[in-house]
Write a protein that holds these residues in place. Structure first.
Motif, PDB file in Angstrom:
ATOM      1  N   ASN A 125      -1.129  11.908 -11.749  1.00 21.11           N
ATOM      2  CA  ASN A 125      -2.180  11.271 -10.953  1.00 21.11           C
ATOM      3  C   ASN A 125      -1.575  10.136 -10.130  1.00 21.11           C
ATOM      4  O   ASN A 125      -0.751   9.366 -10.626  1.00 21.11           O
ATOM      5  N   LYS A 126      -1.992  10.019  -8.884  1.00 19.36           N
ATOM      6  CA  LYS A 126      -1.450   8.993  -8.001  1.00 19.36           C
ATOM      7  C   LYS A 126      -2.237   7.687  -8.140  1.00 19.36           C
ATOM      8  O   LYS A 126      -3.471   7.691  -8.179  1.00 19.36           O
ATOM      9  N   VAL A 127      -1.488   6.591  -8.205  1.00 17.22           N
ATOM     10  CA  VAL A 127      -2.048   5.257  -8.401  1.00 17.22           C
ATOM     11  C   VAL A 127      -1.414   4.320  -7.385  1.00 17.22           C
ATOM     12  O   VAL A 127      -0.216   4.405  -7.115  1.00 17.22           O
ATOM     13  N   ALA A 128      -2.214   3.429  -6.829  1.00 19.04           N
ATOM     14  CA  ALA A 128      -1.703   2.379  -5.950  1.00 19.04           C
ATOM     15  C   ALA A 128      -2.007   1.028  -6.578  1.00 19.04           C
ATOM     16  O   ALA A 128      -3.066   0.829  -7.171  1.00 19.04           O
ATOM     17  N   LEU A 129      -1.078   0.103  -6.440  1.00 21.22           N
ATOM     18  CA  LEU A 129      -1.275  -1.302  -6.800  1.00 21.22           C
ATOM     19  C   LEU A 129      -1.095  -2.076  -5.502  1.00 21.22           C
ATOM     20  O   LEU A 129      -0.066  -1.930  -4.831  1.00 21.22           O
ATOM     21  N   PHE A 130      -2.096  -2.888  -5.126  1.00 19.83           N
ATOM     22  CA  PHE A 130      -2.004  -3.562  -3.842  1.00 19.83           C
ATOM     23  C   PHE A 130      -2.515  -4.992  -3.912  1.00 19.83           C
ATOM     24  O   PHE A 130      -3.251  -5.374  -4.811  1.00 19.83           O
ATOM     25  N   SER A 131      -2.121  -5.765  -2.912  1.00 17.18           N
ATOM     26  CA  SER A 131      -2.645  -7.103  -2.680  1.00 17.18           C
ATOM     27  C   SER A 131      -2.821  -7.249  -1.174  1.00 17.18           C
ATOM     28  O   SER A 131      -2.023  -6.724  -0.395  1.00 17.18           O
ATOM     29  N   SER A 132      -3.850  -7.965  -0.779  1.00 18.29           N
ATOM     30  CA  SER A 132      -4.064  -8.194   0.657  1.00 18.29           C
ATOM     31  C   SER A 132      -4.479  -9.647   0.896  1.00 18.29           C
ATOM     32  O   SER A 132      -5.335  -9.923   1.718  1.00 18.29           O
TER      33      SER A 132
END
Length: 138
Positions: A122-129
């Motif tokens: 399963n594809k997962v993203a970890l982000f900050s903006s």
């Protein structure tokens, strides 16, 4: 509003190792049961739940878990350094790097993201903006 997201997994021990490498750092608590893993953000007494919850479960139909082509779940971190640290922790916990933390030319100037695959694929993203941090063009 999205209330919850569920991904399938065949090996709960591997899934637990992967997801507990970063979700508790983002504030999620874990409840385990015979039906799988349930991650939720804390709820103050008398307050409404904070959504979405995130579940990792074996498929209900008894078949093997499979990934969604084009499906991805993204989790927001507070800082770019947290994205970097949690991405590294998730890879060390059995995940696969799908794109190291950094800025992407096709996204906003402050969108800092790292991509992973969990042990099931399963594809997962970890982000900050966070606009108070340096951006791609700074």
């Amino acid at each position: 509003m999205i209330s919850y997201v569920t991904v399938g997994a065949d090996d709960m021990a591997r899934a637990k190792r992967f997801y507990t490498a970063f979700l508790p750092a983002l504030g999620y608590g874990l409840e385990e049961g015979p039906e799988g893993l349930s991650f939720a953000l804390p709820v103050a007494e008398g307050a409404r739940p904070v959504y979405p919850d995130f579940y990792v479960k074996p498929p209900f139909d008894g078949q093997g878990a499979s990934v969604g082509n084009g499906a991805m779940v993204a989790f927001e971190a507070s800082r770019q350094s947290e994205v970097h640290a949690l991405h590294a922790a998730a890879v060390a916990a059995g995940g696969t790097d799908e794109g190291p933390p950094g800025f992407r030319a096709s996204y906003g100037a402050h969108f800092y993201v790292g991509y992973l695959r969990d042990p099931q694929g399963n594809k997962v993203a970890l982000f900050s903006s966070d606009p108070s941090e340096p951006g791609r063009d700074d």
